[in-house]
Motif scaffolding. Structure first.
Motif, PDB file in Angstrom:
ATOM      1  N   SER A 152       0.807  -1.255  -0.157  1.00  0.00           N
ATOM      2  CA  SER A 152       0.119   0.092   0.028  1.00  0.00           C
ATOM      3  C   SER A 152       0.813   1.371   0.052  1.00  0.00           C
ATOM      4  O   SER A 152       0.501   2.173  -0.578  1.00  0.00           O
ATOM      5  CB  SER A 152      -1.077   0.095   1.210  1.00  0.00           C
ATOM      6  OG  SER A 152      -1.869  -1.045   1.326  1.00  0.00           O
ATOM      7  N   PHE A 177       1.957   1.674  -3.693  1.00  0.00           N
ATOM      8  CA  PHE A 177       1.089   1.977  -4.562  1.00  0.00           C
ATOM      9  C   PHE A 177       0.415   3.359  -4.332  1.00  0.00           C
ATOM     10  O   PHE A 177       0.051   4.260  -5.158  1.00  0.00           O
ATOM     11  CB  PHE A 177       0.282   0.980  -4.738  1.00  0.00           C
ATOM     12  CG  PHE A 177       0.325  -0.110  -5.543  1.00  0.00           C
ATOM     13  CD1 PHE A 177       0.455  -0.142  -6.962  1.00  0.00           C
ATOM     14  CD2 PHE A 177       1.058  -1.195  -5.192  1.00  0.00           C
ATOM     15  CE1 PHE A 177       0.881  -1.077  -7.819  1.00  0.00           C
ATOM     16  CE2 PHE A 177       1.393  -2.375  -5.951  1.00  0.00           C
ATOM     17  CZ  PHE A 177       1.293  -2.488  -7.256  1.00  0.00           C
ATOM     18  N   VAL A 178       0.411   3.670  -3.190  1.00  0.00           N
ATOM     19  CA  VAL A 178      -0.471   5.102  -2.520  1.00  0.00           C
ATOM     20  C   VAL A 178       0.394   6.201  -2.640  1.00  0.00           C
ATOM     21  O   VAL A 178      -0.023   7.397  -3.195  1.00  0.00           O
ATOM     22  CB  VAL A 178      -1.128   4.878  -1.426  1.00  0.00           C
ATOM     23  CG1 VAL A 178      -1.760   6.207  -0.726  1.00  0.00           C
ATOM     24  CG2 VAL A 178      -2.250   3.711  -1.526  1.00  0.00           C
ATOM     25  N   PRO A 197       2.506   7.215  -7.318  1.00  0.00           N
ATOM     26  CA  PRO A 197       2.340   8.430  -8.211  1.00  0.00           C
ATOM     27  C   PRO A 197       3.559   9.451  -8.328  1.00  0.00           C
ATOM     28  O   PRO A 197       3.848  10.226  -9.291  1.00  0.00           O
ATOM     29  CB  PRO A 197       1.315   8.787  -7.192  1.00  0.00           C
ATOM     30  CG  PRO A 197       0.774   7.769  -6.516  1.00  0.00           C
ATOM     31  CD  PRO A 197       2.134   6.671  -6.174  1.00  0.00           C
ATOM     32  N   VAL A 214      -3.812  11.882  -9.374  1.00  0.00           N
ATOM     33  CA  VAL A 214      -3.997  10.600  -9.424  1.00  0.00           C
ATOM     34  C   VAL A 214      -3.770  10.219  -8.125  1.00  0.00           C
ATOM     35  O   VAL A 214      -4.242   9.027  -7.796  1.00  0.00           O
ATOM     36  CB  VAL A 214      -2.981  10.176 -10.600  1.00  0.00           C
ATOM     37  CG1 VAL A 214      -2.935   8.532 -10.569  1.00  0.00           C
ATOM     38  CG2 VAL A 214      -3.506  10.548 -11.736  1.00  0.00           C
ATOM     39  N   TRP A 254      -5.962   7.470  -5.917  1.00  0.00           N
ATOM     40  CA  TRP A 254      -5.503   6.153  -5.483  1.00  0.00           C
ATOM     41  C   TRP A 254      -5.510   5.958  -3.959  1.00  0.00           C
ATOM     42  O   TRP A 254      -6.088   5.023  -3.548  1.00  0.00           O
ATOM     43  CB  TRP A 254      -4.004   5.826  -5.900  1.00  0.00           C
ATOM     44  CG  TRP A 254      -3.855   5.458  -7.407  1.00  0.00           C
ATOM     45  CD1 TRP A 254      -5.019   5.537  -8.342  1.00  0.00           C
ATOM     46  CD2 TRP A 254      -2.884   5.424  -8.292  1.00  0.00           C
ATOM     47  NE1 TRP A 254      -4.457   5.454  -9.673  1.00  0.00           N
ATOM     48  CE2 TRP A 254      -3.133   5.425  -9.500  1.00  0.00           C
ATOM     49  CE3 TRP A 254      -1.257   5.360  -8.043  1.00  0.00           C
ATOM     50  CZ2 TRP A 254      -2.329   5.158 -10.510  1.00  0.00           C
ATOM     51  CZ3 TRP A 254      -0.579   5.170  -8.899  1.00  0.00           C
ATOM     52  CH2 TRP A 254      -0.911   4.980 -10.053  1.00  0.00           C
ATOM     53  N   PHE A 274      -8.001   3.058  -3.712  1.00  0.00           N
ATOM     54  CA  PHE A 274      -7.230   1.819  -3.276  1.00  0.00           C
ATOM     55  C   PHE A 274      -6.924   1.732  -1.846  1.00  0.00           C
ATOM     56  O   PHE A 274      -6.741   0.896  -1.140  1.00  0.00           O
ATOM     57  CB  PHE A 274      -6.009   1.697  -4.109  1.00  0.00           C
ATOM     58  CG  PHE A 274      -6.282   1.421  -5.618  1.00  0.00           C
ATOM     59  CD1 PHE A 274      -6.961   0.352  -5.822  1.00  0.00           C
ATOM     60  CD2 PHE A 274      -5.917   2.358  -6.508  1.00  0.00           C
ATOM     61  CE1 PHE A 274      -7.231   0.226  -7.415  1.00  0.00           C
ATOM     62  CE2 PHE A 274      -6.060   2.265  -7.913  1.00  0.00           C
ATOM     63  CZ  PHE A 274      -6.960   1.167  -8.361  1.00  0.00           C
ATOM     64  N   GLN A 317     -11.078  -0.741  -9.756  1.00  0.00           N
ATOM     65  CA  GLN A 317     -10.250  -0.363 -11.037  1.00  0.00           C
ATOM     66  C   GLN A 317     -11.120   0.026 -12.212  1.00  0.00           C
ATOM     67  O   GLN A 317     -10.852   0.867 -13.062  1.00  0.00           O
ATOM     68  CB  GLN A 317      -9.581  -1.917 -11.579  1.00  0.00           C
ATOM     69  CG  GLN A 317      -8.447  -2.305 -10.822  1.00  0.00           C
ATOM     70  CD  GLN A 317      -7.289  -1.674 -11.197  1.00  0.00           C
ATOM     71  OE1 GLN A 317      -7.292  -0.747 -11.813  1.00  0.00           O
ATOM     72  NE2 GLN A 317      -6.283  -2.266 -10.240  1.00  0.00           N
ATOM     73  N   ASN A 320     -11.227   3.620 -11.433  1.00  0.00           N
ATOM     74  CA  ASN A 320      -9.962   4.322 -11.319  1.00  0.00           C
ATOM     75  C   ASN A 320      -9.358   4.661 -12.875  1.00  0.00           C
ATOM     76  O   ASN A 320      -8.825   5.833 -13.040  1.00  0.00           O
ATOM     77  CB  ASN A 320      -8.636   3.379 -10.808  1.00  0.00           C
ATOM     78  CG  ASN A 320      -7.431   4.108 -11.134  1.00  0.00           C
ATOM     79  OD1 ASN A 320      -7.021   5.223 -10.602  1.00  0.00           O
ATOM     80  ND2 ASN A 320      -6.692   2.798 -11.756  1.00  0.00           N
TER      81      ASN A 320
END
Length: 295
Positions: free
Chosen positions: A21, A24-25, A29, A176, A180, A184, A282, A285
Protein backbone atom coordinates in the motif's frame (compact mmCIF):
# COMPACT_ATOMS: atom_id res chain seq x y z
CA UNK A 1 -10.84 12.04 21.74
CA UNK A 2 -8.55 9.33 23.17
CA UNK A 3 -10.39 6.71 21.14
CA UNK A 4 -9.96 8.69 17.94
CA UNK A 5 -6.25 9.20 18.66
CA UNK A 6 -5.70 5.51 19.39
CA UNK A 7 -7.50 4.40 16.22
CA UNK A 8 -5.69 7.09 14.24
CA UNK A 9 -2.29 5.74 15.36
CA UNK A 10 -3.42 2.18 14.71
CA UNK A 11 -4.36 3.10 11.14
CA UNK A 12 -1.00 4.81 10.66
CA UNK A 13 0.96 1.80 11.95
CA UNK A 14 -1.06 -0.60 9.83
CA UNK A 15 -0.48 1.48 6.69
CA UNK A 16 3.26 1.90 7.29
CA UNK A 17 3.66 -1.83 7.84
CA UNK A 18 1.92 -2.60 4.54
CA UNK A 19 4.73 -1.98 2.04
CA UNK A 20 2.49 -2.72 -0.94
CA UNK A 21 0.00 0.00 0.00
CA UNK A 22 2.86 2.38 0.80
CA UNK A 23 4.33 1.78 -2.65
CA UNK A 24 1.13 2.12 -4.67
CA UNK A 25 -0.41 4.98 -2.72
CA UNK A 26 2.64 7.19 -2.09
CA UNK A 27 5.74 6.17 -4.03
CA UNK A 28 4.28 5.07 -7.39
CA UNK A 29 2.42 8.37 -8.10
CA UNK A 30 5.60 10.30 -7.25
CA UNK A 31 7.56 8.05 -9.62
CA UNK A 32 4.99 8.73 -12.36
CA UNK A 33 5.22 12.46 -11.65
CA UNK A 34 9.02 12.40 -11.96
CA UNK A 35 8.75 10.30 -15.14
CA UNK A 36 6.39 12.77 -16.84
CA UNK A 37 8.37 15.68 -15.43
CA UNK A 38 11.62 14.44 -16.99
CA UNK A 39 9.91 13.92 -20.36
CA UNK A 40 7.98 17.22 -20.41
CA UNK A 41 10.31 19.46 -18.41
CA UNK A 42 11.57 21.21 -21.52
CA UNK A 43 10.02 24.07 -23.45
CA UNK A 44 6.53 23.59 -24.86
CA UNK A 45 6.90 26.17 -27.64
CA UNK A 46 5.27 25.37 -30.98
CA UNK A 47 7.08 25.97 -34.29
CA UNK A 48 4.81 26.39 -37.31
CA UNK A 49 6.30 24.91 -40.49
CA UNK A 50 4.87 26.16 -43.80
CA UNK A 51 5.89 25.04 -47.27
CA UNK A 52 5.76 27.30 -50.35
CA UNK A 53 5.69 25.98 -53.92
CA UNK A 54 6.03 29.00 -56.23
CA UNK A 55 4.97 27.88 -59.71
CA UNK A 56 4.55 31.47 -60.91
CA UNK A 57 7.47 32.90 -62.88
CA UNK A 58 6.09 36.43 -62.92
CA UNK A 59 6.58 39.35 -60.52
CA UNK A 60 3.54 38.54 -58.35
CA UNK A 61 4.91 35.23 -57.09
CA UNK A 62 8.32 36.72 -56.33
CA UNK A 63 6.75 39.72 -54.53
CA UNK A 64 4.52 37.42 -52.45
CA UNK A 65 7.49 35.27 -51.43
CA UNK A 66 9.62 38.26 -50.43
CA UNK A 67 6.79 39.79 -48.40
CA UNK A 68 6.33 36.71 -46.17
CA UNK A 69 7.24 37.45 -42.52
CA UNK A 70 9.53 34.45 -41.95
CA UNK A 71 10.10 35.40 -38.31
CA UNK A 72 6.53 34.22 -37.54
CA UNK A 73 7.09 30.67 -38.85
CA UNK A 74 9.57 28.36 -40.55
CA UNK A 75 9.32 28.57 -44.36
CA UNK A 76 10.42 25.77 -46.67
CA UNK A 77 10.44 26.27 -50.44
CA UNK A 78 10.47 23.61 -53.14
CA UNK A 79 8.35 21.87 -55.73
CA UNK A 80 4.77 20.83 -54.99
CA UNK A 81 5.64 17.12 -55.01
CA UNK A 82 8.56 17.55 -52.61
CA UNK A 83 6.58 19.65 -50.18
CA UNK A 84 3.55 17.35 -50.36
CA UNK A 85 5.77 14.42 -49.38
CA UNK A 86 7.12 16.39 -46.40
CA UNK A 87 3.52 17.20 -45.44
CA UNK A 88 2.63 13.50 -45.47
CA UNK A 89 5.61 12.77 -43.21
CA UNK A 90 4.48 15.41 -40.72
CA UNK A 91 7.46 17.70 -41.35
CA UNK A 92 5.20 20.51 -42.59
CA UNK A 93 1.83 21.72 -41.32
CA UNK A 94 0.53 23.41 -44.49
CA UNK A 95 1.75 23.96 -48.05
CA UNK A 96 0.94 26.98 -50.25
CA UNK A 97 0.94 26.42 -54.00
CA UNK A 98 1.16 29.62 -56.05
CA UNK A 99 -0.32 28.87 -59.52
CA UNK A 100 1.56 29.45 -62.78
CA UNK A 101 -1.01 32.02 -63.92
CA UNK A 102 -0.85 34.10 -60.72
CA UNK A 103 0.87 37.17 -62.25
CA UNK A 104 -1.30 36.97 -65.37
CA UNK A 105 -4.52 36.67 -63.37
CA UNK A 106 -3.69 39.61 -61.12
CA UNK A 107 -2.61 41.77 -64.04
CA UNK A 108 -5.93 41.16 -65.81
CA UNK A 109 -7.98 41.80 -62.67
CA UNK A 110 -8.93 38.17 -62.07
CA UNK A 111 -8.73 36.35 -58.73
CA UNK A 112 -5.74 34.05 -58.37
CA UNK A 113 -6.58 30.70 -56.79
CA UNK A 114 -3.86 29.76 -54.27
CA UNK A 115 -4.08 26.11 -53.29
CA UNK A 116 -3.43 25.31 -49.63
CA UNK A 117 -2.58 21.71 -48.74
CA UNK A 118 -2.97 20.42 -45.17
CA UNK A 119 -3.13 17.13 -43.30
CA UNK A 120 -6.60 16.45 -41.90
CA UNK A 121 -5.14 13.76 -39.61
CA UNK A 122 -3.41 16.51 -37.61
CA UNK A 123 -6.26 18.98 -37.01
CA UNK A 124 -4.56 21.07 -34.31
CA UNK A 125 -1.40 21.95 -36.24
CA UNK A 126 -3.33 22.19 -39.52
CA UNK A 127 -5.81 24.59 -37.94
CA UNK A 128 -2.97 26.84 -36.79
CA UNK A 129 -1.36 26.66 -40.22
CA UNK A 130 -4.60 27.46 -42.07
CA UNK A 131 -5.21 30.39 -39.74
CA UNK A 132 -1.73 31.77 -40.44
CA UNK A 133 -2.20 31.30 -44.20
CA UNK A 134 -5.53 33.10 -44.05
CA UNK A 135 -3.85 36.00 -42.26
CA UNK A 136 -1.07 36.12 -44.86
CA UNK A 137 -3.54 36.19 -47.77
CA UNK A 138 -5.60 38.90 -46.06
CA UNK A 139 -2.47 41.00 -45.62
CA UNK A 140 -1.52 40.43 -49.27
CA UNK A 141 -5.00 41.41 -50.48
CA UNK A 142 -4.91 44.57 -48.37
CA UNK A 143 -1.47 45.52 -49.64
CA UNK A 144 -2.26 44.88 -53.31
CA UNK A 145 -5.56 46.74 -53.21
CA UNK A 146 -3.89 49.89 -51.89
CA UNK A 147 -6.49 50.34 -49.14
CA UNK A 148 -5.33 52.35 -46.09
CA UNK A 149 -5.05 50.64 -42.72
CA UNK A 150 -7.75 51.73 -40.30
CA UNK A 151 -7.23 49.09 -37.60
CA UNK A 152 -3.94 47.74 -36.32
CA UNK A 153 -3.40 44.95 -33.79
CA UNK A 154 -1.00 45.62 -30.91
CA UNK A 155 -0.39 42.31 -29.06
CA UNK A 156 0.33 42.58 -25.34
CA UNK A 157 1.13 39.49 -23.26
CA UNK A 158 -0.51 39.43 -19.83
CA UNK A 159 0.69 35.98 -18.71
CA UNK A 160 2.64 36.58 -15.51
CA UNK A 161 4.05 33.05 -15.15
CA UNK A 162 5.36 31.10 -18.13
CA UNK A 163 3.78 27.65 -17.96
CA UNK A 164 5.61 24.55 -19.10
CA UNK A 165 4.29 21.08 -19.78
CA UNK A 166 5.65 19.83 -16.46
CA UNK A 167 3.58 22.50 -14.67
CA UNK A 168 0.50 20.75 -16.05
CA UNK A 169 1.48 17.09 -15.70
CA UNK A 170 2.87 17.18 -12.16
CA UNK A 171 -0.37 18.51 -10.57
CA UNK A 172 -2.24 15.95 -12.67
CA UNK A 173 -0.20 13.15 -11.12
CA UNK A 174 -0.87 14.63 -7.68
CA UNK A 175 -4.57 14.27 -8.46
CA UNK A 176 -3.94 10.63 -9.41
CA UNK A 177 -2.13 10.11 -6.10
CA UNK A 178 -5.11 11.44 -4.15
CA UNK A 179 -7.41 9.28 -6.28
CA UNK A 180 -5.40 6.15 -5.47
CA UNK A 181 -5.36 7.12 -1.80
CA UNK A 182 -9.15 7.26 -1.80
CA UNK A 183 -9.97 4.33 -4.06
CA UNK A 184 -7.21 1.83 -3.28
CA UNK A 185 -5.92 3.12 0.06
CA UNK A 186 -9.43 3.20 1.52
CA UNK A 187 -11.58 0.59 -0.23
CA UNK A 188 -9.15 -2.32 -0.09
CA UNK A 189 -8.13 -2.01 3.62
CA UNK A 190 -11.76 -1.47 4.62
CA UNK A 191 -12.89 -4.57 2.73
CA UNK A 192 -10.02 -6.63 4.15
CA UNK A 193 -10.79 -5.56 7.74
CA UNK A 194 -14.45 -6.29 7.18
CA UNK A 195 -13.62 -9.82 5.99
CA UNK A 196 -11.39 -10.46 9.01
CA UNK A 197 -14.21 -9.31 11.35
CA UNK A 198 -12.20 -6.38 12.72
CA UNK A 199 -15.16 -4.02 12.67
CA UNK A 200 -17.44 -6.62 14.27
CA UNK A 201 -15.03 -6.96 17.16
CA UNK A 202 -14.83 -3.17 17.49
CA UNK A 203 -18.61 -3.09 17.83
CA UNK A 204 -18.29 -5.13 21.03
CA UNK A 205 -16.35 -2.25 22.59
CA UNK A 206 -17.59 1.17 23.64
CA UNK A 207 -16.17 2.78 20.49
CA UNK A 208 -18.89 4.17 18.24
CA UNK A 209 -19.00 3.97 14.45
CA UNK A 210 -18.59 7.74 14.22
CA UNK A 211 -15.36 7.53 16.22
CA UNK A 212 -13.98 4.83 13.94
CA UNK A 213 -14.93 6.79 10.85
CA UNK A 214 -13.45 10.03 12.21
CA UNK A 215 -10.14 8.33 13.02
CA UNK A 216 -9.84 6.61 9.63
CA UNK A 217 -10.78 9.73 7.62
CA UNK A 218 -8.42 11.88 9.70
CA UNK A 219 -5.52 9.52 8.99
CA UNK A 220 -6.24 9.45 5.26
CA UNK A 221 -6.48 13.25 5.10
CA UNK A 222 -3.13 13.39 6.90
CA UNK A 223 -1.70 10.94 4.38
CA UNK A 224 -3.04 13.11 1.55
CA UNK A 225 -1.29 16.15 3.03
CA UNK A 226 1.94 14.13 3.27
CA UNK A 227 1.57 13.18 -0.40
CA UNK A 228 1.17 16.84 -1.30
CA UNK A 229 4.30 17.68 0.69
CA UNK A 230 6.31 15.02 -1.15
CA UNK A 231 5.05 16.24 -4.54
CA UNK A 232 5.82 19.87 -3.70
CA UNK A 233 9.31 18.96 -2.52
CA UNK A 234 10.11 16.84 -5.59
CA UNK A 235 8.52 19.36 -7.97
CA UNK A 236 10.39 22.32 -6.53
CA UNK A 237 13.81 20.67 -6.21
CA UNK A 238 13.74 18.76 -9.51
CA UNK A 239 11.66 20.94 -11.85
CA UNK A 240 11.19 24.32 -10.09
CA UNK A 241 7.42 23.81 -9.95
CA UNK A 242 5.77 26.01 -7.33
CA UNK A 243 2.33 27.07 -6.11
CA UNK A 244 0.98 30.43 -7.27
CA UNK A 245 -2.15 30.65 -5.08
CA UNK A 246 -1.88 28.73 -1.81
CA UNK A 247 -5.42 29.15 -0.50
CA UNK A 248 -7.23 27.62 -3.53
CA UNK A 249 -4.54 24.94 -3.70
CA UNK A 250 -4.99 23.87 -0.06
CA UNK A 251 -8.78 23.98 -0.38
CA UNK A 252 -8.68 21.83 -3.52
CA UNK A 253 -6.37 19.28 -1.88
CA UNK A 254 -8.55 18.92 1.23
CA UNK A 255 -11.79 18.76 -0.75
CA UNK A 256 -10.32 16.31 -3.28
CA UNK A 257 -8.99 14.06 -0.53
CA UNK A 258 -12.35 13.96 1.25
CA UNK A 259 -14.21 13.27 -2.01
CA UNK A 260 -11.90 10.43 -3.05
CA UNK A 261 -11.91 8.88 0.43
CA UNK A 262 -15.71 8.99 0.40
CA UNK A 263 -15.61 7.33 -3.01
CA UNK A 264 -13.40 4.60 -1.54
CA UNK A 265 -15.90 3.90 1.23
CA UNK A 266 -18.69 3.77 -1.35
CA UNK A 267 -16.73 1.24 -3.42
CA UNK A 268 -16.07 -0.87 -0.31
CA UNK A 269 -19.77 -0.77 0.51
CA UNK A 270 -20.70 -2.07 -2.95
CA UNK A 271 -18.11 -4.87 -3.05
CA UNK A 272 -18.91 -8.05 -1.16
CA UNK A 273 -15.29 -9.19 -0.87
CA UNK A 274 -11.79 -7.75 -1.12
CA UNK A 275 -11.43 -9.14 -4.67
CA UNK A 276 -14.70 -7.69 -5.95
CA UNK A 277 -13.90 -4.38 -4.25
CA UNK A 278 -10.60 -4.12 -6.12
CA UNK A 279 -12.35 -4.96 -9.38
CA UNK A 280 -14.87 -2.16 -8.86
CA UNK A 281 -12.04 0.19 -7.87
CA UNK A 282 -10.24 -0.57 -11.14
CA UNK A 283 -13.40 0.16 -13.14
CA UNK A 284 -13.55 3.59 -11.51
CA UNK A 285 -9.82 4.30 -11.46
CA UNK A 286 -8.88 4.04 -15.13
CA UNK A 287 -11.74 6.08 -16.63
CA UNK A 288 -11.17 8.84 -14.09
CA UNK A 289 -7.43 8.98 -14.87
CA UNK A 290 -7.96 9.02 -18.65
CA UNK A 291 -11.04 11.25 -18.93
CA UNK A 292 -9.63 13.83 -16.50
CA UNK A 293 -6.55 14.36 -18.66
CA UNK A 294 -4.11 13.41 -15.88
CA UNK A 295 -2.54 10.74 -18.12
Amino acid sequence: MKSISALYLAQARQFLRDRTSLFFVVLLPVAFGVFFGVIFSGSSSFQLNIGLANQDRGPAGAAFTEALPEEAFSLTTGTQDELTEQLRKGELHTVLVLPESMSEDLASGRTAQIEVLYDSANPTASGIGLGMVGTLLSEANLSMSGSPRTLEMVPQSVQVVHLRSVDFYLPGMLGVALLWLGVFGTAQPFAAQRETKVYRRLQLTSISKHTILAAEVSWRVTLGILQVGVFLLVGYLAFQVGVVAWLPFIGTVLLGTLVFVSLGYAVAGIGRSAESTMGIAQLINFPMMMLSGSI
